[in-house]
Structure formats: structure tokens, C-alpha cells
Write a protein that holds these residues in place. Structure first.
Motif, PDB file in Angstrom:
ATOM      1  N   HIS A 174       0.822  -1.216   0.000  1.00  0.00           N
ATOM      2  CA  HIS A 174       0.000   0.000   0.000  1.00  0.00           C
ATOM      3  C   HIS A 174       0.854   1.264   0.000  1.00  0.00           C
ATOM      4  N   PHE A 175       0.246   2.325  -0.526  1.00  0.00           N
ATOM      5  CA  PHE A 175       0.863   3.638  -0.416  1.00  0.00           C
ATOM      6  C   PHE A 175       0.280   4.298   0.843  1.00  0.00           C
ATOM      7  N   PRO A 176       1.151   4.710   1.772  1.00  0.00           N
ATOM      8  CA  PRO A 176       0.640   5.231   3.048  1.00  0.00           C
ATOM      9  C   PRO A 176       0.187   6.690   2.967  1.00  0.00           C
ATOM     10  N   SER A 199      -4.924   9.815   4.347  1.00  0.00           N
ATOM     11  CA  SER A 199      -6.275   9.297   4.551  1.00  0.00           C
ATOM     12  C   SER A 199      -6.251   7.783   4.809  1.00  0.00           C
ATOM     13  N   PHE A 200      -5.408   7.090   4.072  1.00  0.00           N
ATOM     14  CA  PHE A 200      -5.289   5.634   4.264  1.00  0.00           C
ATOM     15  C   PHE A 200      -4.828   5.332   5.687  1.00  0.00           C
ATOM     16  N   LYS A 201      -3.831   6.079   6.149  1.00  0.00           N
ATOM     17  CA  LYS A 201      -3.307   5.842   7.502  1.00  0.00           C
ATOM     18  C   LYS A 201      -4.369   6.148   8.553  1.00  0.00           C
ATOM     19  N   SER A 233     -16.555   6.854  -4.735  1.00  0.00           N
ATOM     20  CA  SER A 233     -16.148   5.666  -5.464  1.00  0.00           C
ATOM     21  C   SER A 233     -14.669   5.798  -5.855  1.00  0.00           C
ATOM     22  N   GLY A 234     -13.894   4.772  -5.575  1.00  0.00           N
ATOM     23  CA  GLY A 234     -12.475   4.800  -5.933  1.00  0.00           C
ATOM     24  C   GLY A 234     -11.599   5.554  -4.951  1.00  0.00           C
ATOM     25  N   SER A 235     -12.124   5.834  -3.760  1.00  0.00           N
ATOM     26  CA  SER A 235     -11.326   6.570  -2.779  1.00  0.00           C
ATOM     27  C   SER A 235     -10.422   5.647  -1.961  1.00  0.00           C
ATOM     28  N   GLY A 236     -10.622   4.340  -2.095  1.00  0.00           N
ATOM     29  CA  GLY A 236      -9.742   3.404  -1.398  1.00  0.00           C
ATOM     30  C   GLY A 236     -10.369   2.713  -0.199  1.00  0.00           C
ATOM     31  N   LYS A 237     -11.695   2.730  -0.098  1.00  0.00           N
ATOM     32  CA  LYS A 237     -12.373   2.106   1.047  1.00  0.00           C
ATOM     33  C   LYS A 237     -12.121   0.599   1.103  1.00  0.00           C
ATOM     34  N   THR A 238     -12.453  -0.076   0.003  1.00  0.00           N
ATOM     35  CA  THR A 238     -12.347  -1.530   0.002  1.00  0.00           C
ATOM     36  C   THR A 238     -10.903  -1.966   0.218  1.00  0.00           C
ATOM     37  N   TYR A 239      -9.994  -1.233  -0.378  1.00  0.00           N
ATOM     38  CA  TYR A 239      -8.576  -1.579  -0.232  1.00  0.00           C
ATOM     39  C   TYR A 239      -8.120  -1.397   1.220  1.00  0.00           C
ATOM     40  N   ALA A 240      -8.549  -0.314   1.858  1.00  0.00           N
ATOM     41  CA  ALA A 240      -8.186  -0.088   3.266  1.00  0.00           C
ATOM     42  C   ALA A 240      -8.784  -1.189   4.141  1.00  0.00           C
ATOM     43  N   HIS A 288       5.370   5.518  -6.389  1.00  0.00           N
ATOM     44  CA  HIS A 288       5.338   4.308  -5.571  1.00  0.00           C
ATOM     45  C   HIS A 288       4.916   3.111  -6.416  1.00  0.00           C
ATOM     46  N   ARG A 289       3.830   3.295  -7.170  1.00  0.00           N
ATOM     47  CA  ARG A 289       3.312   2.170  -7.954  1.00  0.00           C
ATOM     48  C   ARG A 289       4.218   1.851  -9.143  1.00  0.00           C
ATOM     49  N   LEU A 290       4.843   2.868  -9.706  1.00  0.00           N
ATOM     50  CA  LEU A 290       5.789   2.615 -10.804  1.00  0.00           C
ATOM     51  C   LEU A 290       6.990   1.827 -10.288  1.00  0.00           C
ATOM     52  N   TRP A 321      -8.391  11.080  -6.525  1.00  0.00           N
ATOM     53  CA  TRP A 321      -9.045   9.800  -6.182  1.00  0.00           C
ATOM     54  C   TRP A 321      -8.213   8.662  -6.758  1.00  0.00           C
ATOM     55  N   PRO A 322      -7.762   7.736  -5.920  1.00  0.00           N
ATOM     56  CA  PRO A 322      -6.814   6.713  -6.389  1.00  0.00           C
ATOM     57  C   PRO A 322      -7.262   5.947  -7.634  1.00  0.00           C
ATOM     58  N   ARG A 323      -8.560   5.553  -7.695  1.00  0.00           N
ATOM     59  CA  ARG A 323      -8.953   4.769  -8.871  1.00  0.00           C
ATOM     60  C   ARG A 323      -8.865   5.599 -10.145  1.00  0.00           C
ATOM     61  N   LEU A 324      -9.182   6.883 -10.041  1.00  0.00           N
ATOM     62  CA  LEU A 324      -9.097   7.746 -11.219  1.00  0.00           C
ATOM     63  C   LEU A 324      -7.634   7.953 -11.614  1.00  0.00           C
ATOM     64  N   VAL A 325      -6.776   8.080 -10.620  1.00  0.00           N
ATOM     65  CA  VAL A 325      -5.340   8.186 -10.911  1.00  0.00           C
ATOM     66  C   VAL A 325      -4.903   6.935 -11.667  1.00  0.00           C
ATOM     67  N   ASN A 326      -5.325   5.762 -11.168  1.00  0.00           N
ATOM     68  CA  ASN A 326      -4.966   4.495 -11.830  1.00  0.00           C
ATOM     69  C   ASN A 326      -5.443   4.479 -13.286  1.00  0.00           C
ATOM     70  N   ASN A 327      -6.710   4.826 -13.484  1.00  0.00           N
ATOM     71  CA  ASN A 327      -7.275   4.768 -14.847  1.00  0.00           C
ATOM     72  C   ASN A 327      -6.548   5.718 -15.789  1.00  0.00           C
TER      73      ASN A 327
HETATM   74  N1  LIG Z   1      -3.337   3.389  -0.138  1.00  0.00           N
HETATM   75  C1  LIG Z   1      -3.342   2.837  -1.361  1.00  0.00           C
HETATM   76  N2  LIG Z   1      -2.221   2.269  -1.855  1.00  0.00           N
HETATM   77  C2  LIG Z   1      -2.212   1.713  -3.067  1.00  0.00           C
HETATM   78  N3  LIG Z   1      -3.274   1.648  -3.880  1.00  0.00           N
HETATM   79  C3  LIG Z   1      -4.422   2.192  -3.458  1.00  0.00           C
HETATM   80  C4  LIG Z   1      -4.529   2.813  -2.180  1.00  0.00           C
HETATM   81  N4  LIG Z   1      -5.800   3.257  -2.037  1.00  0.00           N
HETATM   82  C5  LIG Z   1      -6.451   2.940  -3.160  1.00  0.00           C
HETATM   83  N5  LIG Z   1      -5.634   2.297  -4.022  1.00  0.00           N
HETATM   84  C6  LIG Z   1      -5.972   1.853  -5.377  1.00  0.00           C
HETATM   85  O1  LIG Z   1      -7.193   2.439  -5.745  1.00  0.00           O
HETATM   86  C7  LIG Z   1      -8.095   1.433  -6.220  1.00  0.00           C
HETATM   87  C8  LIG Z   1      -9.489   1.799  -5.825  1.00  0.00           C
HETATM   88  O2  LIG Z   1      -9.658   1.629  -4.436  1.00  0.00           O
HETATM   89  P1  LIG Z   1     -10.931   0.891  -3.811  1.00  0.00           P
HETATM   90  O3  LIG Z   1     -10.568   0.492  -2.448  1.00  0.00           O
HETATM   91  O4  LIG Z   1     -11.440  -0.151  -4.727  1.00  0.00           O
HETATM   92  O5  LIG Z   1     -11.968   2.117  -3.766  1.00  0.00           O
HETATM   93  P2  LIG Z   1     -13.453   2.153  -3.207  1.00  0.00           P
HETATM   94  O6  LIG Z   1     -13.712   0.862  -2.487  1.00  0.00           O
HETATM   95  O7  LIG Z   1     -13.485   3.340  -2.297  1.00  0.00           O
HETATM   96  O8  LIG Z   1     -14.340   2.343  -4.402  1.00  0.00           O
HETATM   97  C9  LIG Z   1      -7.604   0.131  -5.647  1.00  0.00           C
HETATM   98  O9  LIG Z   1      -7.883  -0.932  -6.514  1.00  0.00           O
HETATM   99  C10 LIG Z   1      -6.104   0.353  -5.525  1.00  0.00           C
HETATM  100  O10 LIG Z   1      -5.488  -0.015  -6.744  1.00  0.00           O
END
Ligand SMILES: Nc1ncnc2c1ncn2[C@@H]1O[C@H](COP(=O)(O)OP(=O)(O)O)[C@@H](O)[C@H]1O
Ligand SMILES: [Mg+2]
Length: 266
Positions: free
Chosen positions: A22-24, A27-29, A51-58, A202-204, A229-235
Motif C-alpha cells: 500500500h501507499f501510506p 487518509s489511508f493511515k 467511489s475509488g477513494s480506497g475504502k475496500t482496499y483499506a 510508488h506504484r511505478l 481519487w486513487p482509482r481515477l489516478v490508476n485509470n
Molecule cells: N493506499 C493505497 N495504496 C495503493 N493503492 C491504493 C490505495 N488506495 C487505493 N488504491 C488503489 O485504488 C483502487 C481503488 O480503491 P478501492 O478500495 O477499490 O476504492 P473504493 O472501495 O473506495 O471504491 C484500488 O484498486 C487500488 O489499486
């Protein structure tokens, strides 16, 4: 195929990122700290966020950090099925064969929770995801099912996760019994601009990058188009990699990100 072009050993912005990778972010911390407090205290908690804020991942990261000898995690996303399906899934998650009637299912859940907590000394941890999709009756029933009044300490942890508007729903009068019992309430925040830069790097790095893949202007463009928003950054970053390789841009510049944002509708 952009990976060889940017000398990456794997896809950097995929969904599958291990908890230990994870990237610390701030908000994640904070989310993890609140979740840890909740797990220690037991009872109800709510994690909200766009959506895509990192809830499920946290939540996954928290769940994987728990000692399986002391905690049993039951992850249940709100399905498109009926409320009855949710009760059945709760029973199944606790390792029981679901009975037929709703009242029997409630009793089964309560009995199983007590069995885990008082006999096995294992705390059941329920992660109820996508709860903005739940019917109000379900939220109301939760307060009733998880009402173990014979004891002052809760024998369970229930985490309710969902989009921010769930918070409004929890404030509705008839859901008050549940809302009043939520002891930890946290809303995920977006990454700020420096965090977006660090997150991308970090991800690179995890994907084996050794050279600059995005120019500073490209990073700025990703930060502003994604709003952090992490998911948007990813996309946006993934699409930029695809387009950048096609256009033979190394490092990727702001123009590639602009094209990518049009393609991803950002
Ligand atoms: N702290 C984090 N470190 C690394 N990747 C993260 C982090 N938070 C979110 N992500 C990335 O963002 C994506 C979307 O997060 P997710 O938990 O699915 O969002 P939500 O459940 O809020 O819709 C994850 O699949 C992951 O790749
Ligand atoms: Mg999610």
C-alpha cells in the motif's frame, strides 16, 4: 504493449495490489488507525468515501492484518440480491447452513456470533461493503440482530462501508438505533497533489520502473484531472501509458495525459 517501452516488469496501476504494498497516504493511515481502534473496542463503525477513494482496499488491508486465531473476517458486499440473501450470506459467512425464515436467520447469526466470541474466543469482524445499496430495512435490522444486550461489551465488529450519501441515510429518524451505535465514523479523503506524485512513483517503482515515466507536467495533469481519487489516478495513468507507448513518448508528457483524460472521460 507499453511495458517493454517503459521497461516495466508488470502493469503498475492494476487493481491487484497487496496490502503490504500500500501507499501510506494520510487518509489511508487515518482510516487504518480508526479501524484498528474499532477492532480493539468492538461494535459498529462506518467508512464512507467516494467511489475509488480506497475504502475496500483499506478494509482489505485491515482484514489481512488481523490474527486469524483471534478474528474471523466476513466480507460481504451488498449484492444485487434481496435483503434475505444478505441474511443468508451472513449465516453462511459464519459457517452455518441458512434456515428458511427471517427470524430463524437472525437467531442463527446471533447464536453463531456468541459461539465464536464466548466459546472459541474469536471475534467475528463483518465488513459490509457497498452499503449505500442496502435497503433501509436492512440497516434497521442490523441494529436489531447485533443487539447483545445481556453483555455490556459487544461480541463483534461490524463495519459499514459505502458512498458518502449513506451518511445521510444513517441520519434518517428510523435508522437512529443503528446510527447511535456507530462509534467510529471515517470519510476517506482524496490524495493531495504531492501525494498523487508520490503514489504514482510508488506504484511505478513496484512495477520495476527505473527511469522517469511521467514528466512533471504529466504528473500535474494527472493530479488535477483525477482530483486525487486513487482509482481515477490508476485509470488515467494506465491509459496514458497505453497512449504514450503508441505515440512513442518517453517520458509521457501533459499532452498524452490530456488525450488519456478525454478517453477515460475525465
Ligand atoms: N493506499 C493505497 N495504496 C495503493 N493503492 C491504493 C490505495 N488506495 C487505493 N488504491 C488503489 O485504488 C483502487 C481503488 O480503491 P478501492 O478500495 O477499490 O476504492 P473504493 O472501495 O473506495 O471504491 C484500488 O484498486 C487500488 O489499486
Ligand atoms: Mg469498494
Amino acid at each position: 504493449m507499453y511495458r517493454p517501452f517503459y521497461s516495466l516488469s508488470k502493469e503498475p496501476f492494476g487493481k491487484d495490489i497487496k496490502p503490504q504494498e500500500h501507499f501510506p497516504s494520510q487518509s489511508f493511515k487515518e482510516a487504518l488507525a480508526r479501524l484498528k481502534y474499532l477492532v480493539d473496542t468492538r461494535g459498529f463503525g462506518a467508512i464512507l468515501g467516494e467511489s475509488g477513494s480506497g475504502k475496500t482496499y483499506a478494509l482489505r488491508t485491515m482484514a489481512e492484518s488481523l490474527n486469524p486465531a483471534l478474528y474471523k473476517t466476513i466480507y460481504l458486499p451488498m449484492s444485487s440480491g434481496t435483503t434475505m440473501d444478505m441474511y443468508r450470506n451472513l449465516v453462511t459467512g459464519l459457517g452455518e447452513e441458512p434456515r428458511y425464515r427471517k427470524s430463524d436467520l437472525f437467531r442463527q447469526i446471533q447464536k453463531a456470533v456468541e459461539h465464536f466470541f464466548y466459546e472459541k474466543r474469536v471475534t467475528p469482524v463483518f465488513i459490509l461493503d457497498e452499503m449505500h445499496l442496502a435497503k433501509p430495512e436492512f440497516l434497521l435490522d442490523l441494529a436489531m440482530i447485533f443487539n447483545f444486550s445481556m453483555d455490556s461489551k459487544n461480541p463483534f465488529v461490524v463495519i459499514i462501508a459505502g458512498l458518502p450519501f449513506l451518511s445521510t441515510r444513517l441520519k434518517l429518524n428510523h435508522i437512529q438505533p443503528l446510527a447511535q451505535r456507530i462509534i467510529v465514523h471515517y470519510k476517506m479523503e482524496p490524495l493531495d497533489k504531492p501525494e498523487v506524485f508520490q503514489y504514482i512513483n510508488h506504484r511505478l517503482k513496484l512495477a520495476g520502473a527505473t527511469t522517469e515515466v511521467f514528466s512533471q507536467e504529466a504528473l500535474e495533469a494527472i493530479a488535477s484531472h483525477s482530483a486525487g481519487w486513487p482509482r481515477l489516478v490508476n485509470n488515467l495513468a494506465s491509459t496514458s501509458l497505453l497512449l504514450g507507448a503508441q505515440l512513442k513518448k518517453n517520458p509521457i508528457d501533459a499532452e498524452v495525459v490530456r488525450l488519456a483524460s478525454m478517453e477515460t472521460n475525465l
